[in-house]
Scaffold this motif. Structure first.
Motif, short mmCIF file in Angstrom:
data_model
loop_
_atom_site.label_atom_id
_atom_site.label_comp_id
_atom_site.label_asym_id
_atom_site.label_seq_id
_atom_site.Cartn_x
_atom_site.Cartn_y
_atom_site.Cartn_z
N ALA A 31 0.94 -1.17 -0.17
CA ALA A 31 -0.08 -0.14 0.04
C ALA A 31 0.91 1.15 0.01
N VAL A 32 2.03 1.34 0.81
CA VAL A 32 2.56 2.49 0.65
C VAL A 32 3.89 2.44 -0.29
N ARG A 33 4.30 1.57 -1.09
CA ARG A 33 5.32 1.60 -2.01
C ARG A 33 5.19 2.84 -2.86
N PRO A 34 3.91 3.02 -3.60
CA PRO A 34 3.76 4.12 -4.44
C PRO A 34 4.27 5.55 -3.93
N ARG A 35 3.82 5.75 -2.75
CA ARG A 35 3.95 6.86 -2.01
C ARG A 35 5.59 6.75 -1.59
N ALA A 36 6.10 5.94 -0.95
CA ALA A 36 7.51 5.74 -0.71
C ALA A 36 8.37 6.14 -1.87
N LEU A 37 7.94 5.58 -3.20
CA LEU A 37 8.62 5.97 -4.24
C LEU A 37 8.71 7.28 -4.85
N ASN A 38 7.63 7.90 -4.50
CA ASN A 38 7.41 9.36 -4.62
C ASN A 38 8.36 10.14 -3.91
N VAL A 39 8.27 9.71 -2.72
CA VAL A 39 9.21 10.29 -1.84
C VAL A 39 10.62 10.56 -2.28
N CYS A 40 11.07 9.25 -2.62
CA CYS A 40 12.38 8.94 -2.97
C CYS A 40 12.78 9.59 -4.43
N ARG A 41 11.67 9.70 -5.09
CA ARG A 41 11.96 10.53 -6.64
C ARG A 41 12.04 12.33 -6.40
N GLY A 42 11.59 12.35 -5.26
CA GLY A 42 11.49 13.74 -4.83
C GLY A 42 13.08 14.39 -4.64
N VAL A 43 13.96 13.34 -3.91
CA VAL A 43 15.17 13.55 -3.81
C VAL A 43 16.19 13.12 -4.92
N LEU A 44 15.76 12.07 -5.61
CA LEU A 44 16.41 11.29 -6.50
C LEU A 44 15.65 11.05 -7.86
N PRO A 45 15.60 12.18 -8.67
CA PRO A 45 14.83 12.22 -10.05
C PRO A 45 15.19 10.96 -11.02
N HIS A 46 16.42 10.52 -10.93
CA HIS A 46 16.50 9.20 -11.82
C HIS A 46 15.92 8.00 -11.16
N LEU A 47 15.03 7.54 -12.13
CA LEU A 47 14.28 6.48 -11.56
C LEU A 47 14.79 5.13 -10.92
N MET A 78 6.63 6.95 7.69
CA MET A 78 7.09 6.49 6.59
C MET A 78 7.78 7.44 5.68
N HIS A 79 7.29 8.75 5.53
CA HIS A 79 7.95 9.74 4.80
C HIS A 79 9.59 9.95 5.19
N VAL A 80 9.50 10.02 6.73
CA VAL A 80 10.96 10.32 7.13
C VAL A 80 11.78 9.00 6.89
N VAL A 81 11.23 7.80 6.96
CA VAL A 81 12.07 6.62 6.71
C VAL A 81 12.50 6.70 5.39
N ALA A 82 11.54 7.05 4.59
CA ALA A 82 11.78 7.11 3.03
C ALA A 82 12.89 8.24 2.27
N VAL A 83 12.56 9.36 3.33
CA VAL A 83 13.88 10.59 2.84
C VAL A 83 15.14 10.02 3.55
N ASN A 84 15.12 9.53 4.61
CA ASN A 84 16.40 9.11 5.30
C ASN A 84 17.18 7.90 4.17
N SER A 85 16.14 7.22 3.57
CA SER A 85 16.92 6.12 2.64
C SER A 85 17.35 6.94 1.45
N ALA A 86 16.74 7.65 0.96
CA ALA A 86 16.98 8.54 -0.13
C ALA A 86 18.27 8.96 0.03
N ARG A 87 18.45 9.73 1.31
CA ARG A 87 19.58 10.47 1.66
C ARG A 87 20.81 9.51 1.68
N SER A 88 20.80 8.37 2.20
CA SER A 88 21.66 7.45 2.28
C SER A 88 22.13 7.16 1.01
#
Length: 187
Positions: A31-47, A78-88
């Motif tokens: 359920a949260v995968r699409p949202r997590a992917l959007n969060v990560c794409r906000g930081v990392l535009p390359h899919l 979940m947003h915070v977890v996803a942002v931290n993953s994108a940052r790392s």
């Protein structure tokens, strides 16, 4: 089906998953995968980079679901977890993009987007600044992140965090005040 889940339904799945229900965890991650992917794409535009970060975020969610306190929306956590993953993921890629011998290869004038996912400038500078702020003022980070990185309204942030609107506005104001000098120093 997953996108149709309400915030309350996602919270309920998260509560069940936190209690050890493996089926609920599987449904929650789907359920949260699409949202997590959007969060990560906000930081990392390359899919492909965003997908790597999203996968890391989903693993972290599965492994750390017990640390979600249950107050406030699961999606906020979940947003915070996803942002931290994108940052790392970004940091790993940034380190990999550094030439091993600058004299031999020449300086990296412009990062290759396939290896660094188009360094997202001010957004990543803001994430770095928030990491510094979090050490002494953790209460400012989440509202500032939700407002300035994800563009949520003050009202949405107050609802997600479960705090009064005035408190949210004050936390964002103070967070920005602390972030400004950190952002200037990185220019």
């Amino acid at each position: 089906m997953n996108e149709a889940l309400s915030a309350d339904e996602i919270d309920e799945l998260a509560r069940r998953a936190r209690s050890g229900d493996r089926d609920a965890l599987e449904a929650l991650l789907a359920a949260v995968r699409p949202r997590a992917l959007n969060v990560c794409r906000g930081v990392l535009p390359h899919l492909p980079d965003a997908e790597d970060a999203c996968q890391e975020a989903l693993l972290n969610i599965a492994n750390k679901i017990g640390s979600w306190g249950g107050r406030g929306r699961f999606t906020t956590w979940m947003h915070v977890v996803a942002v931290n993953s994108a940052r790392s993921t970004y940091r790993r890629m940034k380190n990999q993009a550094t030439a091993t011998d600058p004299l031999e290869h020449g300086p990296l004038d412009k990062p290759d987007p396939r290896t660094t996912s188009v360094i997202a400038g001010t957004r990543l500078d803001l994430l770095e600044a928030m990491e510094t702020i979090e050490k002494d003022h953790p209460q400012f980070v989440e509202p500032l992140l939700l407002r300035d990185v994800y563009g949520l309204s003050y009202e949405e942030i107050a609802e997600q965090i479960g705090a009064p609107l005035g408190t949210i506005k004050a936390q964002i104001h103070h967070g920005r005040r602390l972030a400004r000098p950190l952002l200037r120093s990185s220019e």
